[in-house]
Enzyme design. Sequence first.
Site, PDB file in Angstrom:
ATOM      1  N   ASP A 102       0.798  -1.222   0.000  1.00 52.36           N
ATOM      2  CA  ASP A 102       0.000   0.000   0.000  1.00 52.36           C
ATOM      3  C   ASP A 102       0.834   1.278   0.000  1.00 52.36           C
ATOM      4  OD1 ASP A 102      -2.047  -1.833   0.292  1.00 52.36           O
ATOM      5  OD2 ASP A 102      -3.061  -0.688   1.864  1.00 52.36           O
ATOM      6  N   HIS A 249       3.472  -2.338   3.203  1.00 50.87           N
ATOM      7  CA  HIS A 249       3.578  -0.989   2.643  1.00 50.87           C
ATOM      8  C   HIS A 249       4.908  -0.804   1.910  1.00 50.87           C
ATOM      9  CE1 HIS A 249       0.489  -0.672   5.749  1.00 50.87           C
ATOM     10  NE2 HIS A 249       0.018   0.358   5.064  1.00 50.87           N
TER      11      HIS A 249
END
Length: 283
Positions: A102, A249
């Site tokens: 992400d 992430h």
Amino acid sequence: MRGSTLRAAGLVTVVLAGLLGSAFALGRSLMPDPHPSAAGVATTLGPRYGEQPPSTDFPGGTASARPSPDAAPDAAPVKPGGDGPYGALVATGSSRVALTFDDGPDPRWTPQVLALLAQYGVRATFCVVGENVEAHPDLVRSIVAEGHTLCNHSWNHDINLGKRSPATIRADLLRTNDAILAAAPDARIAYYRQPGGAWTPSVMSACADLNLTPVHWSVDPSDWKAPGATTIEAMVRSQMGPGAIVLMHDAGGDRSGTVTALQQLLPELLARFELEPLPVGSP
Ligand SMILES: [Zn+2]
């Protein structure tokens, strides 16, 4: 014996300081995270996003393989069919595992993640933020060219997007889709992930309207807190299972721990699971 008294006093001081330091560190580790907006420290690496809000704010703040008790049927106008908050996906629907990254693309970390995935022949899903897509269209093209799939992660990672008007939410998601398609015209965008997992019925409606499948997660190593590679690895190992959707992430801060953990985890996961990007083929 003033010398030995002084030495003893010095030793006591050192021990006390050590104890106090440990207590302080323990206190810090036990403290809940401050609100995301207060957690960020500006870096020169681009936008830094706060991540998961306090779990009490939204039903999506905690990962669960079971339906959220807050996701009462009459609270959500749309039930996308998953078992997560408001019906968001928390499992791949098979024994295969999906890795998701992400907040990017990020010029420092995304290429490192892509290189590791390529090294192990793994394809994954990148939940990209519109303003980063606009800033780094070349990275979006690389993601697509290397066989990974994409997920809309809002224009600028507004944790409170779900509380805004339906028109604002729709415009945000469309703007992000448009930026992705401007960068990679052949990309298929089949998924949306709400920043912070802060799903609301309005977000679900926008997803249904735009034909985006809401995707949450089942494995969350909280790598956005940069707890170190060892902790990230341990959390993934302890939460992992067949059908898992793993949240990590590739942007939003120092992701060196995520990259190191990924290097360790990829061969282990490959030995246990088949890894797949979230599919974007015709349903
Ligand atoms: Zn995010």
